[in-house]
Design a protein around this motif. Structure first.
Motif, PDB file in Angstrom:
ATOM      1  N   ASP A  51       8.902  -8.123  -6.781  1.00 22.41           N
ATOM      2  CA  ASP A  51       8.851  -9.363  -7.549  1.00 22.41           C
ATOM      3  C   ASP A  51       9.566 -10.451  -6.739  1.00 22.41           C
ATOM      4  OD1 ASP A  51       9.524 -11.499  -9.328  1.00 22.41           O
ATOM      5  OD2 ASP A  51       9.266 -10.165 -11.039  1.00 22.41           O
ATOM      6  N   SER A  52       8.837 -11.481  -6.347  1.00 20.58           N
ATOM      7  CA  SER A  52       9.417 -12.526  -5.498  1.00 20.58           C
ATOM      8  C   SER A  52      10.466 -13.352  -6.230  1.00 20.58           C
ATOM      9  CB  SER A  52       8.309 -13.446  -4.966  1.00 20.58           C
ATOM     10  OG  SER A  52       7.603 -14.045  -6.037  1.00 20.58           O
ATOM     11  N   ASN A  53      10.469 -13.341  -7.566  1.00 12.15           N
ATOM     12  CA  ASN A  53      11.474 -14.082  -8.342  1.00 12.15           C
ATOM     13  C   ASN A  53      12.803 -13.334  -8.403  1.00 12.15           C
ATOM     14  OD1 ASN A  53       9.746 -16.177  -8.797  1.00 12.15           O
ATOM     15  ND2 ASN A  53       9.379 -15.740 -10.938  1.00 12.15           N
ATOM     16  N   SER A  54      12.730 -12.062  -8.733  1.00  6.33           N
ATOM     17  CA  SER A  54      13.954 -11.273  -8.890  1.00  6.33           C
ATOM     18  C   SER A  54      14.359 -10.562  -7.604  1.00  6.33           C
ATOM     19  CB  SER A  54      13.765 -10.224  -9.997  1.00  6.33           C
ATOM     20  OG  SER A  54      12.796  -9.264  -9.607  1.00  6.33           O
ATOM     21  N   GLY A  55      13.399 -10.362  -6.686  1.00  2.14           N
ATOM     22  CA  GLY A  55      13.683  -9.622  -5.458  1.00  2.14           C
ATOM     23  C   GLY A  55      13.659  -8.115  -5.651  1.00  2.14           C
ATOM     24  N   LYS A  56      13.332  -7.655  -6.864  1.00  3.33           N
ATOM     25  CA  LYS A  56      13.350  -6.216  -7.150  1.00  3.33           C
ATOM     26  C   LYS A  56      12.023  -5.555  -6.782  1.00  3.33           C
ATOM     27  CE  LYS A  56      16.751  -6.519 -10.888  1.00  3.33           C
ATOM     28  NZ  LYS A  56      17.025  -6.280 -12.328  1.00  3.33           N
ATOM     29  N   ASP A  57      12.126  -4.356  -6.173  1.00  5.91           N
ATOM     30  CA  ASP A  57      10.933  -3.595  -5.802  1.00  5.91           C
ATOM     31  C   ASP A  57      10.210  -3.094  -7.055  1.00  5.91           C
ATOM     32  OD1 ASP A  57      11.401  -3.959  -3.131  1.00  5.91           O
ATOM     33  OD2 ASP A  57      12.303  -1.987  -2.800  1.00  5.91           O
ATOM     34  N   ILE A  58       8.885  -3.046  -6.954  1.00  6.46           N
ATOM     35  CA  ILE A  58       8.046  -2.510  -8.031  1.00  6.46           C
ATOM     36  C   ILE A  58       7.480  -1.153  -7.621  1.00  6.46           C
ATOM     37  CG2 ILE A  58       6.014  -2.914  -9.471  1.00  6.46           C
ATOM     38  CD1 ILE A  58       8.327  -4.873  -9.963  1.00  6.46           C
ATOM     39  N   ILE A  59       6.996  -1.058  -6.383  1.00  2.00           N
ATOM     40  CA  ILE A  59       6.424   0.184  -5.881  1.00  2.00           C
ATOM     41  C   ILE A  59       6.694   0.268  -4.373  1.00  2.00           C
ATOM     42  CG2 ILE A  59       4.127  -0.844  -5.510  1.00  2.00           C
ATOM     43  CD1 ILE A  59       2.931   1.858  -6.451  1.00  2.00           C
ATOM     44  N   ARG A  60       7.008   1.464  -3.894  1.00  2.00           N
ATOM     45  CA  ARG A  60       7.341   1.676  -2.482  1.00  2.00           C
ATOM     46  C   ARG A  60       6.421   2.726  -1.873  1.00  2.00           C
ATOM     47  NH1 ARG A  60      13.903   2.477  -3.435  1.00  2.00           N
ATOM     48  NH2 ARG A  60      14.365   0.298  -3.998  1.00  2.00           N
ATOM     49  N   PHE A  61       5.807   2.398  -0.749  1.00  2.00           N
ATOM     50  CA  PHE A  61       4.930   3.329  -0.041  1.00  2.00           C
ATOM     51  C   PHE A  61       5.620   3.788   1.240  1.00  2.00           C
ATOM     52  CE2 PHE A  61       2.051   1.206  -2.858  1.00  2.00           C
ATOM     53  CZ  PHE A  61       1.144   2.189  -3.218  1.00  2.00           C
ATOM     54  N   HIS A  62       5.725   5.111   1.379  1.00  2.00           N
ATOM     55  CA  HIS A  62       6.448   5.706   2.497  1.00  2.00           C
ATOM     56  C   HIS A  62       5.611   6.769   3.200  1.00  2.00           C
ATOM     57  CE1 HIS A  62      10.610   4.715   0.481  1.00  2.00           C
ATOM     58  NE2 HIS A  62       9.982   3.644   0.940  1.00  2.00           N
TER      59      HIS A  62
ATOM     60  N   GLY B 252       4.003  23.040  13.181  1.00  3.18           N
ATOM     61  CA  GLY B 252       3.895  21.769  13.877  1.00  3.18           C
ATOM     62  C   GLY B 252       4.319  20.619  12.971  1.00  3.18           C
ATOM     63  N   TYR B 253       3.937  19.419  13.359  1.00  2.62           N
ATOM     64  CA  TYR B 253       4.367  18.215  12.633  1.00  2.62           C
ATOM     65  C   TYR B 253       3.263  17.648  11.739  1.00  2.62           C
ATOM     66  CZ  TYR B 253       8.662  17.979  15.355  1.00  2.62           C
ATOM     67  OH  TYR B 253       9.900  18.265  15.903  1.00  2.62           O
ATOM     68  N   TRP B 254       3.680  17.217  10.554  1.00  2.00           N
ATOM     69  CA  TRP B 254       2.775  16.601   9.585  1.00  2.00           C
ATOM     70  C   TRP B 254       3.345  15.242   9.166  1.00  2.00           C
ATOM     71  CZ3 TRP B 254      -1.668  18.992   7.472  1.00  2.00           C
ATOM     72  CH2 TRP B 254      -1.874  20.317   7.857  1.00  2.00           C
ATOM     73  N   PHE B 255       2.431  14.361   8.774  1.00  2.52           N
ATOM     74  CA  PHE B 255       2.834  13.087   8.182  1.00  2.52           C
ATOM     75  C   PHE B 255       2.549  13.170   6.680  1.00  2.52           C
ATOM     76  CE2 PHE B 255       1.526  11.306  12.495  1.00  2.52           C
ATOM     77  CZ  PHE B 255       2.832  11.299  12.978  1.00  2.52           C
ATOM     78  N   ASP B 256       3.607  13.069   5.881  1.00  3.11           N
ATOM     79  CA  ASP B 256       3.513  13.166   4.426  1.00  3.11           C
ATOM     80  C   ASP B 256       3.535  11.746   3.825  1.00  3.11           C
ATOM     81  OD1 ASP B 256       3.912  13.428   1.720  1.00  3.11           O
ATOM     82  OD2 ASP B 256       5.600  14.807   1.869  1.00  3.11           O
ATOM     83  N   PHE B 257       2.398  11.309   3.305  1.00  2.00           N
ATOM     84  CA  PHE B 257       2.272   9.970   2.695  1.00  2.00           C
ATOM     85  C   PHE B 257       2.519  10.079   1.189  1.00  2.00           C
ATOM     86  CE2 PHE B 257      -0.158   9.754   6.580  1.00  2.00           C
ATOM     87  CZ  PHE B 257       0.101   8.488   7.077  1.00  2.00           C
ATOM     88  N   HIS B 258       3.337   9.173   0.646  1.00  2.00           N
ATOM     89  CA  HIS B 258       3.677   9.206  -0.769  1.00  2.00           C
ATOM     90  C   HIS B 258       4.178   7.831  -1.207  1.00  2.00           C
ATOM     91  CE1 HIS B 258       7.333  10.135   1.525  1.00  2.00           C
ATOM     92  NE2 HIS B 258       7.972   9.513   0.548  1.00  2.00           N
ATOM     93  N   TYR B 259       4.412   7.705  -2.538  1.00  2.00           N
ATOM     94  CA  TYR B 259       4.982   6.454  -3.050  1.00  2.00           C
ATOM     95  C   TYR B 259       5.936   6.740  -4.203  1.00  2.00           C
ATOM     96  CZ  TYR B 259       1.473   6.586  -6.860  1.00  2.00           C
ATOM     97  OH  TYR B 259       0.703   6.938  -7.945  1.00  2.00           O
ATOM     98  N   HIS B 260       6.758   5.734  -4.512  1.00  2.00           N
ATOM     99  CA  HIS B 260       7.726   5.786  -5.611  1.00  2.00           C
ATOM    100  C   HIS B 260       7.552   4.519  -6.445  1.00  2.00           C
ATOM    101  CE1 HIS B 260       9.892   8.845  -3.171  1.00  2.00           C
ATOM    102  NE2 HIS B 260       9.637   8.022  -2.158  1.00  2.00           N
ATOM    103  N   THR B 261       7.908   4.569  -7.735  1.00  2.00           N
ATOM    104  CA  THR B 261       7.792   3.372  -8.586  1.00  2.00           C
ATOM    105  C   THR B 261       9.126   3.067  -9.270  1.00  2.00           C
ATOM    106  OG1 THR B 261       7.207   4.380 -10.712  1.00  2.00           O
ATOM    107  CG2 THR B 261       5.423   4.129  -9.094  1.00  2.00           C
TER     108      THR B 261
END
Length: 205
Positions: free
Chosen positions: A144-155, A165-174
């Motif tokens: 939110d550009s007004n409050s600066g607070k995150d709404i959803i995060r993609f990692h 071997g190595y894996w890339f784990d795609f996920h998100y948080h709310t």
């Protein structure tokens, strides 16, 4: 022109006769001048009134918010951020698979998030400009550009299960649970070798 002057003089004489000389030509001139000034002032008042009314007209409203266009812009920036994070070294190997399997789920999650907000709140949301480099997980956050607070995060997290071997784990948080829950978007296999750091560039020879 001469006829008009003659008529005017005739009217002055006639008026003097009818009023028995009580109204003189000089007084008539003064009355005419007063009437002329009165008309001029009236014109100025009318113009000022029109200017005032014009200034009271409602200001033209901003272009109407288009929900679909706004969402499309967020989705495009999300894709740009993802490929920016991969960098020149990781992108050639996983880019196509990411577009086929991960990006559609990412877009679905963003669309579901956007549906929770009315237009006036949705248009306050924006997306971070830069993904994290090195080994950090952040691809982008929507906040939110007004409050600066995150709404959803993609990692994306680099994982190395034993013997796999190595894996890339795609996920998100709310924000609904203070970003505690890990919502899975999918995994992409890298290699037995350690992957390069995020945003790494190819060296020019």
């Amino acid at each position: 022109m001469k006829a008009a002057i003659w008529i005017r003089k005739s009217l002055v004489i006639l008026l003097s006769v009818l009023t028995f000389g009580l109204v003189t030509p000089s007084e008539l001139a003064w009355l005419a001048e007063a009437n002329s000034l009165k008309d001029t002032k009236k014109g100025l008042v009318d113009e000022e009134g029109l200017a005032y009314l014009s200034s009271q007209q409602p200001i033209e409203l901003k272009e109407e918010f288009n929900r679909e266009e706004f969402l499309s812009g967020i989705l495009n920036k999300a894709e740009v951020n993802a490929f920016m994070k991969f960098g020149d070294k990781i992108n050639p190997k996983i880019g196509d698979e990411f577009k086929m399997t991960i990006l559609p789920k990412m877009e679905e999650a963003i669309t579901e998030m956007a549906a929770q907000f009315p237009d006036e709140k949705l248009q306050q949301l924006t997306i971070t400009e830069q993904p994290s480099a090195g080994r950090a997980e952040k691809i982008f956050h929507i906040y939110d550009s007004n409050s600066g607070k995150d709404i959803i995060r993609f990692h994306v997290r680099q994982e190395n299960p034993p013997m796999e071997g190595y894996w890339f784990d795609f996920h998100y948080h709310t924000h609904h649970d203070s970003f505690a829950t890990h919502y899975d978007l999918g995994k992409i296999y890298w290699d037995k070798n350690t992957p390069p750091e995020w945003t790494s560039k190819q060296r020019l020879s």
